[in-house]
Design a protein around this motif. Structure first.
Motif, mmCIF file in Angstrom:
data_model
loop_
_atom_site.group_PDB
_atom_site.id
_atom_site.type_symbol
_atom_site.label_atom_id
_atom_site.label_comp_id
_atom_site.label_asym_id
_atom_site.label_seq_id
_atom_site.Cartn_x
_atom_site.Cartn_y
_atom_site.Cartn_z
ATOM 1 N N TRP A 1 0.850 -1.192 0.000
ATOM 2 C CA TRP A 1 0.000 0.000 0.000
ATOM 3 C C TRP A 1 0.885 1.241 0.000
ATOM 4 O O TRP A 1 1.710 1.402 -0.884
ATOM 5 N N LYS A 2 0.770 2.119 0.970
ATOM 6 C CA LYS A 2 1.610 3.321 1.065
ATOM 7 C C LYS A 2 2.705 3.150 2.112
ATOM 8 O O LYS A 2 3.220 4.126 2.671
ATOM 9 N N LEU A 3 3.069 1.900 2.369
ATOM 10 C CA LEU A 3 4.095 1.598 3.365
ATOM 11 C C LEU A 3 5.361 1.116 2.679
ATOM 12 O O LEU A 3 5.299 0.330 1.734
ATOM 13 N N GLY A 4 6.518 1.582 3.153
ATOM 14 C CA GLY A 4 7.788 1.045 2.680
ATOM 15 C C GLY A 4 8.412 1.861 1.571
ATOM 16 O O GLY A 4 7.764 2.184 0.577
ATOM 17 N N ILE A 5 9.690 2.182 1.717
ATOM 18 C CA ILE A 5 10.391 3.027 0.752
ATOM 19 C C ILE A 5 10.905 2.226 -0.444
ATOM 20 O O ILE A 5 11.357 2.779 -1.430
ATOM 21 N N ARG A 6 10.878 0.881 -0.349
ATOM 22 C CA ARG A 6 11.310 -0.009 -1.433
ATOM 23 C C ARG A 6 12.780 0.215 -1.814
ATOM 24 O O ARG A 6 13.134 0.336 -2.986
ATOM 25 N N LEU A 7 13.612 0.279 -0.787
ATOM 26 C CA LEU A 7 15.061 0.335 -0.937
ATOM 27 C C LEU A 7 15.666 -0.792 -0.103
ATOM 28 O O LEU A 7 14.990 -1.345 0.771
ATOM 29 N N PRO A 8 16.940 -1.138 -0.347
ATOM 30 C CA PRO A 8 17.556 -2.227 0.425
ATOM 31 C C PRO A 8 17.896 -1.798 1.859
ATOM 32 O O PRO A 8 19.050 -1.585 2.221
ATOM 33 N N ILE A 9 16.857 -1.669 2.679
ATOM 34 C CA ILE A 9 17.001 -1.163 4.047
ATOM 35 C C ILE A 9 16.623 -2.243 5.047
ATOM 36 O O ILE A 9 15.516 -2.780 5.002
#
Length: 429
Positions: free
Chosen positions: A72-80
């Motif tokens: 949804w609108k959660l998570g930056i979608r980077l390798p974190i």
């Protein structure tokens, strides 16, 4: 037709697992440190302490999956990689000693909800992060982490054999192994140089008697995380306010980490990216309050591993999230990973954390210091202020406890200093 950005690349299964395992090894010591501290403050029994560690690892994994894959609108979608924020330790210790674990979890749930709601508004500060600020912040992150790696190399703070020749020899061997692998190998082998260096160190440490597998036989094979294990949460106004202050600090730190990672993987970070990342922090923190864990933030040490390995795929770190969930469910596995000596971790830590600082310097190389000499003052003063908590931990001890929540974090202090100095000298440009 443009190909996928390296961040969105899905690697073969074997590479995903090995790269992901490398990230878990790099963050494991930091991940279990906070639950151990809180368990001591709350006077928990050994069985309860073990449960707390497993609950934390399990929730770390879920939080990491949220940030890397995104929902949804959660998570930056980077390798974190997500881990427990050390900014929350001091107030949680105070709450644990007076109100117990239930008081901690009530405050954590409300603070997570606050961060979740406030994230879109907080993301507006993206305009205050030009290269002069991001470069300073990334450098501060690396310099702040280096003492951690150095102390690991010596055997770990408080260790009876701290600084022993054996510890230093093993740490040096790990560091040299990583450097040799980086120089003489390419591609896959070079990318897992940290993991291979850790394994070489572990093999050497076993006959030296440095690997402690005590507790492996008694650890259960399977342990399910039970929501509200310590009872239903209680909500104290003072505890909630202190934890909300912690979340504001975490949001500043996470934003700095987002920009640091964006620089490393070559992806521009937008206002919406920051909002999704901070929402992910808030949601994971709320989840932590339910699943007997704590406030979560991006783990800066793994930013260094992304830079050192050159592997930018977020699905690698998503695999790390799956491994963390497994470690949280299977205590025997967690016990084996926990047996890696601090000295082994230290050799890798010096390389990883130094790389973070070097990336900050690389970002600062894009800043014009000749035409605008004020930029030199911005970098100098923000790094100087950011290093205060690292170099002088007692510097702010006379301040009220709520102030120390903010001043305890060099990354937060340095970020705020860089932002305000840039506003003062450059008008925010």
């Amino acid at each position: 037709m443009q190909g996928k950005h390296p961040v969105d690349e899905i690697l073969p299964g074997r590479q995903l697992f090995l790269y992901g395992l490398q990230h878990v090894f790099a963050m494991y010591a930091g991940a279990v440190a906070v639950p151990l501290i809180i368990a001591g403050a709350a006077h928990l029994a050994k069985e309860q302490t073990a449960f707390l560690i497993n609950a934390d690892l399990f929730t770390c994994g879920i939080a990491t999956l949220i940030q890397t894959i995104g929902f949804w609108k959660l998570g930056i979608r980077l390798p974190i990689i997500q881990g427990v924020s050390f900014a929350a330790v001091t107030p949680m210790v105070m709450i644990a000693s007076t109100m117990g674990m239930r008081g901690i979890y009530g405050a954590v749930i409300i603070a997570g909800l606050f961060a979740f709601i406030f994230a879109p508004y907080f993301s507006k500060i993206i305009n205050f992060f030009p290269p002069i600020v991001t470069g300073s912040v990334i450098t501060i992150i690396g310099l702040s982490l280096l003492p951690v790696g150095i102390n690991w190399a010596a055997g770990g703070t408080g260790s009876p054999d701290y600084g022993s020749p054996t510890n230093l020899m093993v740490a040096t061997l790990v560091l040299i192994s990583i450097l040799l692998l980086q120089k003489y190998f390419k591609g896959f082998i070079a990318n897992i140089s940290v993991l291979l260096g850790l394994l070489i160190g572990l093999v050497v440490a076993i006959p030296l008697g440095m690997v402690n597998l005590s507790g492996l036989n008694t650890a259960p094979w399977l342990k399910i995380d039970t929501p509200f294990y310590f009872g239903l949460p209680t909500f104290n106004v003072g505890a909630v306010i202190s934890m909300i202050l912690v979340m504001l600090v975490i949001m500043v730190e996470s934003t700095g980490d987002f920009f640091a990672l964006g620089e490393i993987v070559g992806k521009e970070i937008s206002e919406d990216d920051v909002a999704r990342g901070l929402r992910g922090d808030g949601f994971a923190t709320m989840l932590g309050g339910i699943l007997n864990a704590f406030p979560y933030t991006a783990f800066a040490q793994n930013v260094g591993l992304v830079a050192l390995s050159g592997v930018k795929s977020r699905f690698v770190v998503a695999t790390s999230g799956i491994i963390l969930v497994a470690l949280g469910l299977f205590p025997k596995l967690a016990t084996i990973v926990a047996s890696i000596p601090s000295a082994v971790l230290g050799g890798a830590g010096i390389a990883m954390f130094g790389i973070v600082a070097a990336n900050g310097i690389r970002t600062l190389s894009r800043v014009d210091f000749e035409k605008n000499p004020h930029n030199l003052f911005i970098v100098a003063i923000s790094i100087g202020i950011g290093m205060i908590p690292t170099l002088a931990p007692e510097f702010f001890k006379a301040f009220p406890s709520w102030c120390q929540i903010i001043f305890h974090s060099g990354i937060t202090l340095g970020s705020l200093a860089a932002i305000f100095l840039n506003l003062f000298f450059n008008g925010g440009k």
